[in-house]
Design a protein around this motif. Structure first.
Motif, PDB file in Angstrom:
ATOM      1  N   ILE A   1      55.107 -26.324  58.250  1.00  0.00           N
ATOM      2  CA  ILE A   1      53.860 -26.974  57.821  1.00  0.00           C
ATOM      3  C   ILE A   1      53.929 -28.369  58.438  1.00  0.00           C
ATOM      4  O   ILE A   1      54.780 -29.179  58.059  1.00  0.00           O
TER       5      ILE A   1
ATOM      6  N   LYS B   1      61.872 -21.274  45.535  1.00  0.00           N
ATOM      7  CA  LYS B   1      62.057 -22.243  46.626  1.00  0.00           C
ATOM      8  C   LYS B   1      62.639 -23.535  46.057  1.00  0.00           C
ATOM      9  O   LYS B   1      62.160 -24.050  45.053  1.00  0.00           O
TER      10      LYS B   1
ATOM     11  N   HIS C   1      63.880 -25.704  51.805  1.00  0.00           N
ATOM     12  CA  HIS C   1      62.752 -26.569  52.204  1.00  0.00           C
ATOM     13  C   HIS C   1      63.362 -27.866  52.734  1.00  0.00           C
ATOM     14  O   HIS C   1      64.024 -28.584  51.979  1.00  0.00           O
TER      15      HIS C   1
ATOM     16  N   GLY D   1      53.229 -23.100  44.808  1.00  0.00           N
ATOM     17  CA  GLY D   1      53.867 -24.381  45.126  1.00  0.00           C
ATOM     18  C   GLY D   1      53.755 -25.349  43.963  1.00  0.00           C
ATOM     19  O   GLY D   1      52.819 -25.263  43.156  1.00  0.00           O
ATOM     20  N   ASP D   2      54.703 -26.293  43.913  1.00  0.00           N
ATOM     21  CA  ASP D   2      54.541 -27.338  42.891  1.00  0.00           C
ATOM     22  C   ASP D   2      53.462 -28.336  43.323  1.00  0.00           C
ATOM     23  O   ASP D   2      53.122 -29.260  42.580  1.00  0.00           O
ATOM     24  N   SER D   3      52.863 -28.088  44.500  1.00  0.00           N
ATOM     25  CA  SER D   3      51.636 -28.807  44.881  1.00  0.00           C
ATOM     26  C   SER D   3      50.530 -28.539  43.864  1.00  0.00           C
ATOM     27  O   SER D   3      49.511 -29.242  43.856  1.00  0.00           O
TER      28      SER D   3
ATOM     29  N   ASP E   1      57.962 -22.282  43.570  1.00  0.00           N
ATOM     30  CA  ASP E   1      58.692 -23.550  43.674  1.00  0.00           C
ATOM     31  C   ASP E   1      59.409 -23.873  42.371  1.00  0.00           C
ATOM     32  O   ASP E   1      58.809 -23.792  41.288  1.00  0.00           O
TER      33      ASP E   1
ATOM     34  N   VAL F   1      48.524 -24.950  52.353  1.00  0.00           N
ATOM     35  CA  VAL F   1      48.054 -24.993  50.975  1.00  0.00           C
ATOM     36  C   VAL F   1      46.623 -24.449  50.970  1.00  0.00           C
ATOM     37  O   VAL F   1      45.771 -24.905  51.751  1.00  0.00           O
TER      38      VAL F   1
ATOM     39  N   LEU G   1      52.874 -18.485  48.013  1.00  0.00           N
ATOM     40  CA  LEU G   1      53.751 -19.497  47.433  1.00  0.00           C
ATOM     41  C   LEU G   1      53.040 -20.173  46.264  1.00  0.00           C
ATOM     42  O   LEU G   1      51.965 -20.769  46.448  1.00  0.00           O
TER      43      LEU G   1
ATOM     44  N   THR H   1      49.529 -20.793  49.770  1.00  0.00           N
ATOM     45  CA  THR H   1      49.758 -21.061  48.346  1.00  0.00           C
ATOM     46  C   THR H   1      48.645 -20.448  47.492  1.00  0.00           C
ATOM     47  O   THR H   1      47.535 -20.210  47.964  1.00  0.00           O
TER      48      THR H   1
HETATM   49  O1  KIV Z   1      54.283 -27.105  47.003  1.00  0.00           O
HETATM   50  C1  KIV Z   1      53.858 -26.618  48.074  1.00  0.00           C
HETATM   51  O2  KIV Z   1      52.693 -26.233  48.203  1.00  0.00           O
HETATM   52  C2  KIV Z   1      54.780 -26.532  49.200  1.00  0.00           C
HETATM   53  C3  KIV Z   1      54.208 -26.217  50.538  1.00  0.00           C
HETATM   54  C4  KIV Z   1      53.537 -27.402  51.093  1.00  0.00           C
HETATM   55  C5  KIV Z   1      55.235 -25.693  51.479  1.00  0.00           C
HETATM   56  O3  KIV Z   1      55.946 -26.741  49.036  1.00  0.00           O
END
Ligand code: KIV
Length: 273
Positions: free
Chosen positions: A212, A121, A146, A51-53, A91, A224, A49, A30
């Motif tokens: 993951i 995603k 996912h 990510g929405d993380s 995401d 991440v 990525l 990410t």
């Molecule tokens: O949002 C994110 O970082 C993710 C990863 C954990 C795959 O979806």
């Protein structure tokens, strides 16, 4: 391995598929901004990525649910500025793709056009998500699925926990993966799934799986960035391997700066005009 990212050949969906066929592992990490996007891209990963993380890591939210489409477009565009070679996957946030296929298409279109994404995603494989995947891929937008632990469903899943532990769950995730493949997804993230179940999913579909917390038999792995760098040192899930201890380095560097300022050692003549 450092590849540089200046005039590099871009990673494509075809590369993703060929890697699975050649049993070569895919690497996804990410990033949420141009600086880290550039550093990650220069490290030679296959995909970055957004990510929405980002909601947990940069905004300090407890879950990914409050993340908005505007926030994802902002972070996608910033990361795009640094990523020149790897596939840039973004995401789609909570409720931007489940309400109707039309809304999903317009929202994914924004992330592609304004955010500069190469792919999006989407989490889950409910009927509404599958309809969204069909609409979005039908318009030429690549979709990564996912499955397993899907953070946007944390409330119905009863917290962050390993999924598909029983036979029914293990069969369902294989069926869901096949449905996502049939709907047009080019790849599927498997999060917090027993290694054996993830291996079965990987065998059951032609498209690559990216794990993951899903064991070693997936077609590739994602982590991440802030976790693998050890920047987020309060987060200690079993699957996480840290490759640096940057939280400690940040605290140490900032406290040495503070000490120098307080002691009158910074700035010295070398750092003054
Ligand atoms: O949002 C994110 O970082 C993710 C990863 C954990 C795959 O979806």
């Amino acid at each position: 391995m450092s590849t540089g990212n200046g005039d590099a050949v871009r990673v494509t969906l075809r590369d993703f598929q060929e890697r699975k066929e050649r049993r070569e592992k895919l690497v996804v990490v990410t990033a949420y901004d141009s600086l880290f996007g550039k550093l990650v891209d220069e490290s030679g990963v296959d995909a970055v990525l957004v990510g929405d993380s980002v909601g947990n890591l940069l905004a300090g939210y407890d879950t990914t649910l409050p993340v908005t489409l505007d926030q994802m477009v902002y972070h996608a565009r910033a990361t795009r500025a640094g990523v020149k070679r790897a596939l840039l996957i973004v995401d789609m946030p909570f409720l931007t793709y489940q309400v109707s296929p039309q809304r999903a298409l317009l929202n994914c279109g924004r992330v592609m056009a304004e955010g500069g994404a190469d792919a999006v995603k989407l989490e889950g494989a409910s009927d509404s998500v599958l309809a969204a995947v069909r609409a979005v891929t039908g318009a030429g937008i690549p979709v990564m699925g996912h499955l397993g632990f899907t953070p946007q469903s944390v409330n119905t899943l009863g917290g962050t926990r390993v999924q598909a532990r029983d036979d029914i769950g293990a069969r369902k995730i294989v069926e869901d993966a096949k449905k996502l493949e049939a709907a047009g997804a080019f790849s599927i993230v498997l999060e917090l799934v027993p290694a054996k179940v993830a291996a079965n999913v990987t065998k059951a579909v032609r498209i690559p799986t990216i794990g993951i917390g899903a064991g070693a038999q997936c077609s590739g792995q994602v982590l991440v960035l802030h976790d693998l760098l050890g920047l987020n040192d309060g987060f200690n899930p079993k699957f996480l391997k840290r490759y640096a201890s940057m939280a400690a380095e940040v605290r140490d560097a900032v406290s040495r700066f503070a000490e120098d300022v307080r002691d009158g050692n910074y700035p010295d003549d070398d750092h003054s005009f």
